[in-house]
Structure formats: C-alpha cells, structure tokens
Design a protein around this motif. Structure first.
Motif, mmCIF file in Angstrom:
data_model
loop_
_atom_site.group_PDB
_atom_site.id
_atom_site.type_symbol
_atom_site.label_atom_id
_atom_site.label_comp_id
_atom_site.label_asym_id
_atom_site.label_seq_id
_atom_site.Cartn_x
_atom_site.Cartn_y
_atom_site.Cartn_z
ATOM 1 N N HIS A 1 -6.394 2.777 5.304
ATOM 2 C CA HIS A 1 -5.569 3.689 4.513
ATOM 3 C C HIS A 1 -6.412 4.760 3.807
ATOM 4 N N LEU B 1 -9.612 -1.730 -0.899
ATOM 5 C CA LEU B 1 -9.390 -0.899 0.276
ATOM 6 C C LEU B 1 -10.696 -0.633 1.026
ATOM 7 N N LEU C 1 0.811 -1.211 0.000
ATOM 8 C CA LEU C 1 0.000 0.000 0.000
ATOM 9 C C LEU C 1 0.852 1.271 0.000
ATOM 10 N N ASN D 1 -8.082 -1.818 -6.902
ATOM 11 C CA ASN D 1 -7.375 -1.469 -5.671
ATOM 12 C C ASN D 1 -8.276 -0.677 -4.724
#
Length: 845
Positions: free
Chosen positions: A239, A223, A185, A219
């Motif tokens: 994140h 997340l 990440l 992605n």
C-alpha cells in the motif's frame, strides 16, 4: 432503435470524420425524438448513448433532464446509469444540480448501501457549495455506519464538503480520529486523506491529531515491515499510497513542533533504510519522506540520511528522479550544507547532462554551493559549462559567475584573471553590467592596473572578435597607456606604435560597432597625453577620418576631439585619468565600493628617453603615489544625508589657492548664466538673477531653472557648490519659511520648535488661474529624523487661492548634532496634465 453496442460499431466503421459526424447527428435526432416517451428501457439506453457521445466530444446538453428522470427511479440499475451520466454530463456550476439535491437527500437515507454509495460518490465528484451545506450533517452521520463501504465513501464526500465549505470542518474531527485508528487499510487511507484536508482548512485540528502520532507511526512501521498482501501490493511494496499519505500527515503534524518531531526520527530513518529505490513506487515514498524531513524539526542524522537518499537517486539514470533530487537538494542546502558539499562532484556532473532542465537545475544548485573554500574549483567547472551552455540562458550564467568571482574570490589578481576568461569565453553576449563591473575592478585596485592593461593587451592581440573584450581592452589601453609602456613582471613594455596599430586594427576588423568606434576615438585622444607627442600626428589623422562619418555622434565626437589638439593644456586636463566612483551600489555585486577618497594626481607622460630605458624604470608603489586620507582621531565623522538631498554637512578645508580656484570655477559657472561674479562674495552670498525677456537672458534663466527648479536665487558656498532652496535658519520657537515657490504653487512652513520636536504647519497657495486637482505633498527625511505626516485638508487647490489647503507634520530629531532637513515633492494635476515640484528645505542646523 439501435443499441449502444451497435452505435459503437457504426462509429468505429466510419472511414472519415464527416461520416462519423453524420452518424452521430442521426443518432442524436433519434434520441431527442424518443425523449417524450416514458419507457424506462429506452430512456436507459438513450442516456448510455449520450454518455458515449459525450466522450467523443459532441454536445449533449439536451439530455440532462433524462439523467434526473433515471435518478428518480427506484431501481439501482437506473440510478447507477443516471448518476454516472450526471457526473459526466454536468459540473458543479450547472443550475440543474439544484434539482438533484432532494434526490441526494433521499438516497443518503436509503437502506441499500450501494444506492447510498452512488449518492456519496456524486457528492464527492460534483458537489457544489449549496449541496455541501445541505448534506454535511447527513454525511457526518454516515461516517459512523457499521458498513465499511459507506464509511469510506462518506470520508471521500467529507473531503469535498470541507473544500467547498470550510466552516463545516469541525464536525468531522472526531469521526476522522476514529478512522485513523481503524485496522482496515482502505479506511485508514480515507481517514488520513480527510485529516490532511482538515489540517489545511482548520489549524485547530492539528493539535487534535497530534495526540494520535504514536498510532500513525505504528501504522507506518507495520506497512513498511509487513509481509506480502496481494490486495495492496504494488511492485513489492505494501500500500504505497497509504504510506505516502501517512508520511505527508506526519510532516504537517511535526511542523514547528520539536517534541513531536523527535518521535518521528526513528520511524523516518526506518522508512529510508527499508524502502527500495529500484522502482518508481519506492522512489515516491522516499521523496515524500525527504519532504517531511524538511517540514519537521529534524536532527543532523536525519538530514544526512535525506541527503544520501537524494544523492543515490541523482546517480540513477531516470531524468525525472534527477530533476526532483536536485530540487530537494536546493531546499536541504540551508539545513545540511556540509553534507551536500561532500557530493558536489556528483552535482557538477549533472551540468553535462543531456536534459536541458536538469542542467539548469544543477546550475542553480552549484551557484548555492560556492563559498570561499571551493570557489576556485567550482568557477573552473562553471567556465567549462559556459562553453557548452545553451544560448538562451548563457547571459544569466555570465552574470552569476562574475558575481561569484567578485564575492568569493581569494585575491584581486585571481578575480581579474577569472573575469577576463569569462568575458573571453562568453563572446558577444556579455551583459553591460558585467563589462561595467570589470572596469570598476580595474579602477578600484591601483596595484592591479599595470598588470591588467598588459593582460588585456595580450588578450586583444589574440582575438579581436569579442565585443566585450574589445570594449574593456580599448578603454584600459587609453586609460593606462603610460603603464602599458613600462615593463610589468613577465610583460615587457609595449611601444606606442604597437598600441596604435592594435587599436586602429580593431576599427577595420569588422568586429567593431558604433560603441566600439566611439571608445577607440576616446582611447586615442587619451593616449595622446600618455605617449610621446611624436605620435599625435598619426592619432589626429585617424580622428580626422571620422569627421565625415555617416554616424552623427561619431562625427561630432571626432570634431570635438580634433579641436583638443590645438589646446594642449586643456587636453591634458580634460583627458586626465578617471576618478574612482564613490558610494556606488551595484545589483550584480554584493560588496560596495570603498568610500575612501583617492586624491587625483597628474599623470606622468611617457617620453622617448624613458621608452629606451624601460628596464630601469620602477613603477611607483600604490602607497607612494596614491596615499589614502586617514581621518584624525579627534575629527568628527561625516554626516550622511539622504541621497535625494545630495549634500554633505562636513566642511572641506581648503587653502587660499584652492579657494580662489573654486571661486574661479563658480565665476565660470555663473558666466554661463548671468555674467561675471563679484569678487567680494561671502560664503553665503546670494546672487539674484533677473528674469528678462531678451533671448540671451531668457536662455540663462532656463538653464538656471534646470539647475534650480524652485528658486530664483543661487547661493554659492565655499564648501559646497550644490544649489539650495533657502539658507538654514537658527533654532527659534516660531519660524516661517517659504519652502517652495514655482509653477504657480507656493508652500510655506510655519514651524514651532519644541526640541527635539518640530511642529510644522504647511500652507499651500495657488497663484495660477487653473484649478489644481489630486493635490498632495510627499516628504522624505534623513535617517536621524522621525516623521509623522498628517493628511491634507483638501486635494483641490482653487485658482488664485491663498492658504486654502493646509497639512501638518511632526519632525523629531533623534540626534541633536544633526541638521533638520527635509525634501518635499508636491504632486498635482493642472488642466489634465500631471505635474510635480521638488524642494529641499533646511529648517535648522
């Protein structure tokens, strides 16, 4: 020598600022005296102390070379403190940085990844343009390092290099694409940040990164939907910094790209549905999502979801979220206006918020929400807000409310009532343009005038402390006092004595300034022709009071008005009802005034007998008393020449009596200038006015110059009293026209006709004894003429020169039945003084 810890303790123990300065001064003297030694331990300690002293705000420029000495060391501990001091004590503008470039090169090639990291970090923070150019290739190679730590630092350094030297951007595209597909990440965050910078400085990179949109969407989805990761979790969200950057990059890649934008719809909706707005972290992601929706080609569902997110945040208690939500709703209004209209009650509630900034932002949004269907309700809310609004922007609120009323009002009567309530609530801060527009509304609508004057009279009786209301009401009573004496619907007719009592009471109320007093004098003079003559004595007595007023303007006005009462016929004509303005453009109103002309009629005088039988008098209907002139079907339309020319090509038909009346007016005008006008004038007769040196004729000549600054002749036409420079000439192949002859400057036009083009060769003559500098000619033409203006041959006219400077222009007539007419403006400097001359030039019919 004291250690850093001891220095910190001694500074903290200082009880006064003077004691602290004394400690720092002594320590700086010790540091300077020990710089000559080559002891690395002492140097290391000195630089650490300098960092602390710098943080306290004291100058430490003398320690810059000590930083370079530590950077040149082979030990990591020395380099670490040296680079740290370098980033804190220096910036990119310091010339000392040129000595660091070689050390940075060497450290980038080091086998120790931490030393390489120190060098990359320094480049990221204070790298100058020169350093960026020198290390760009080395940083690009380090982005392929197998060590993730160096990759991340290299990406940060590449961002700095791109900002300083955008020409090197293309070498980082492929390495950035590799970072975007990394699984770690932290590397993804570095790659996304670098990709955003590349898209800003290198538009070609957007096409390269669009190929990776599916990877970026995947992605982002991972997340949002991922489970708890301790190293990257912030308030229950994985994140959030990477999520925000990914959404920002998607907005850049989807801008003006319908195909790629459609790929993002489901993921953005997924982010909105699965992100909590209970914490600041989640709100930051939601706001970035809304910003991306505004950037891409979004569909209706996505826009509707964005509006729902902002309304949900608007219902919260955090003022920051409210402010940002209102700002984004303003942007969304263009794309999702219908969805926002459903929540207008929530937006209106923000007008009552305690925060001044939120109220101002909500007010701007409410203005944008108003349309024909909701104007009544929203204007009512705005009027309620007007009573509570802050004084610093109350005037702006009044202007915008009146603009909304005028643009979206359902009918004239509602517009009048709403504007009356607005100026009543606003008090003394009503702008002049609002008062003027309110008066225009009454003037333009004949059927409203009787109702308006009664309403204004009642409002004035209740409160005479509002200056704007006083001004409009006094004007209306003076202008339409005859209508006020007649019953109008629920309003009874007002006796003239009551009108006079109210107007005179304003003068002594203490709420009338010099402007209101002047309006009162005008209104009373007008009323003398609209009410029975038995009240004239009282009006004269009041006007006579102002003959000795300390205000010179009021005194002069009272003396002039008092003389009117000796000439009844003149007074009846002079104070006749004001004509409706035509072709008037107002900045605060969107609708232009109708261009149809309403013929002026003499006003009926209210007699004593009519006052006794007000219930039996019917007010004439607008279509009976004010019938508009409708053009005939076979009548040609009027030509609209330039406003700067002020002419009309449409002849006005007049009867013999009206012709004699116009000739009499022309005679009166010329009597002021030179004397009586001969009776045998033809329509284009020209009167030559001699230039003499006697006082009387000199003043006449000066007055003539005010009216006609560039000619010594005065053509009088039956159809138009406007002054012309020369008469129109017929269409021939070669014409020479003297366009201007004034103030020592002569302009001649040599015209060659090649229908529809006219080739004009302009020559300039200076008959004065002074040199004319900065000489130029500007030309304005009507909309049916196309102009090509060449540059003059010179910008200086020598004294007593003839046709020395020339200039060419080409006129193309786009409509054959229109006249060829131009306006010229000649600019020049004479003896250091700027001057200009204007002229209207008629070339052909």
């Amino acid at each position: 020598m004291a250690k850093l810890r001891e220095l910190i303790l001694s500074v903290r123990s200082a009880k006064t600022a003077a004691e602290e300065r004394e400690i720092i001064t002594k320590e700086c003297a010790i540091i300077r005296s020990s710089m000559s030694t080559n002891n690395l331990t002492i140097r290391h300690r000195n630089v650490a102390k300098l960092i602390y002293i710098q943080l306290l705000g004291y100058p430490t420029q003398y320690g810059q070379m000590e930083c370079l000495a530590l950077i040149s060391s082979h030990h990591y501990s020395d380099k670490r403190i040296g680079y740290l001091a370098l980033m804190l004590l220096l910036d990119e503008t310091q010339e000392v940085l040129t000595l660091v470039t070689n050390h940075l090169h060497n450290d980038l090639l080091s086998q120790n990844q931490f030393i390489v990291g120190l060098s990359l970090t320094t480049i990221s923070n204070i790298g100058s343009e020169g350093i960026a150019q020198d290390v760009a290739s080395e940083v690009e190679k380090l982005m392929s390092s197998p060590i993730n730590y160096i990759k991340k630092k290299s990406a940060a350094a590449a961002v700095r290099i791109i900002r300083k030297c955008p020409n090197y951007s293309d070498i980082y595209i492929q390495k950035t694409k590799a970072l975007l597909v990394e699984r770690q990440l932290s590397l993804q965050l570095s790659g996304v940040t670098l990709a955003i910078e590349l898209c800003k400085y290198l538009p070609n990179a957007i096409g390269e990164f669009r190929k990776l949109i599916p990877n970026l969407l995947n992605n982002l989805k991972l997340l949002v939907h991922s489970s708890f990761i301790p190293d990257y979790d912030v308030s229950g969200i994985t994140h959030p910094f990477l999520q925000t950057k990914l959404i920002q990059l998607l907005g850049i890649l989807g801008h003006n790209d319908k195909a790629n934008s459609s790929l993002m719809y489901s993921i953005l909706n997924f982010v909105i549905a699965n992100t909590s707005n209970s914490r600041n972290v989640g709100n930051g992601i939601l706001f970035e999502t809304v910003k991306t929706i505004l950037s891409i080609e979004a569909d209706e569902t996505l826009l509707h979801n964005a509006v729902d997110v902002l309304i949900k945040l608007l219902n919260g208690k955090d003022s920051n979220f409210k402010y940002v939500s209102l700002e984004y709703l303003q942007y969304l209004l263009e794309f999702a206006g219908t969805s926002i209209q459903k929540h207008k009650s929530i937006i209106v509630e923000c007008l009552k918020d305690r925060d001044h900034a939120i109220r101002k932002r909500a007010l701007d949004l409410v203005y944008s929400l108003v349309n024909e269907s909701n104007v009544v309700g929203l204007v009512k809310e705005l009027l309620s807000f007007l009573q509570l609004s802050d004084i610093q922007f109350k005037q702006d609120v009044v202007i915008k409310i009146c603009w909304l009323i005028d643009k979206f009002g359902p009918d004239i009567k509602w517009k009048f009532d709403s504007m009356l309530e607005t100026i009543t609530l606003a008090g003394d801060i009503v702008p002049e343009e609002v008062t003027w527009n309110f008066i225009l509304l009454i003037q333009q609508n004949i059927e409203l005038q009787s109702y308006a004057v009664h309403k204004l009279f009642e409002a004035l009786k209740k409160d005479v402390s509002k200056l704007a209301l006083n001004k409009v009401a006094v004007w209306a009573i003076g202008e339409y006092g005859d209508l006020l004496a007649i019953q109008e619907g629920q309003f009874i007719g007002i006796q003239p004595s009551i009108m006079l009592d109210l107007i005179i009471s304003i003068d002594g109320s203490g709420f009338s300034d010099s402007t209101i007093k002047g309006e009162i004098l005008i209104a009373l003079t007008k009323l003398s022709t609209r009410i029975p003559s038995q009240f004239n004595q009282r009006i004269q007595e009041f006007i006579n009071i102002y003959k000795t007023n300390i205000d010179v303007e009021l005194q002069q006005r009272a003396i002039e008005f008092s003389q009117f009462f000796s000439y009844d016929d003149l007074r009846l004509d002079a104070v006749n009802r004001m004509p409706i303005p035509e072709n008037l453009h107002q900045e605060t109103h969107s609708n232009q005034i109708s261009q149809s002309t309403i013929p002026t009629q003499s006003l009926p005088t209210v007699t004593s007998e009519s006052l006794k039988e007000t219930s039996l008098i019917s007010h004439p209907q607008p279509n009976q008393s004010f019938k508009k002139d409708e053009p005939k079907k076979d009548e040609p339309k009027k030509d609209d020449l330039l406003d700067i020319l002020g002419i009309s090509s449409s002849p006005v038909k007049s009867s013999p009596s009206s012709s004699s009346s116009q000739q009499q007016q022309s005679t009166n005008l010329l009597d002021l200038l030179t004397g009586p006008l001969p009776t045998n004038l033809t329509p284009n007769t020209t009167i030559n006015i001699p230039n003499t040196t006697t006082p009387s004729t000199q003043s006449s000549t000066n007055l003539n110059n005010l009216l006609q600054p560039t000619s010594s002749t005065l053509p009088i036409q039956q159809t138009d009293l406007s002054l012309q420079q020369q008469q129109p000439v017929n269409n021939t192949n070669n014409l020479i026209i003297q366009a201007l002859n004034n103030n020592g400057v002569i302009v001649k036009f040599n015209i060659k006709s090649e229908e529809p083009k006219y080739l004009v060769h302009a020559t300039f003559t200076n008959t004065s004894n002074s040199q004319l500098t900065n000489f130029s000619m500007k030309v304005a033409v009507p909309k049916w003429i196309e102009l090509q203006l060449m540059s003059p041959t010179d910008s200086i006219l020598q004294p007593l020169s003839t046709d020395q400077v020339t200039q060419d222009l080409i006129l193309t007539r786009m409509v054959t039945d229109k006249p060829v007419v131009v306006k010229i403006k000649v600019l020049f400097m004479r003896d250091g003084v700027q001057a200009e001359e204007n002229a209207n030039v008629y070339i052909c019919n």
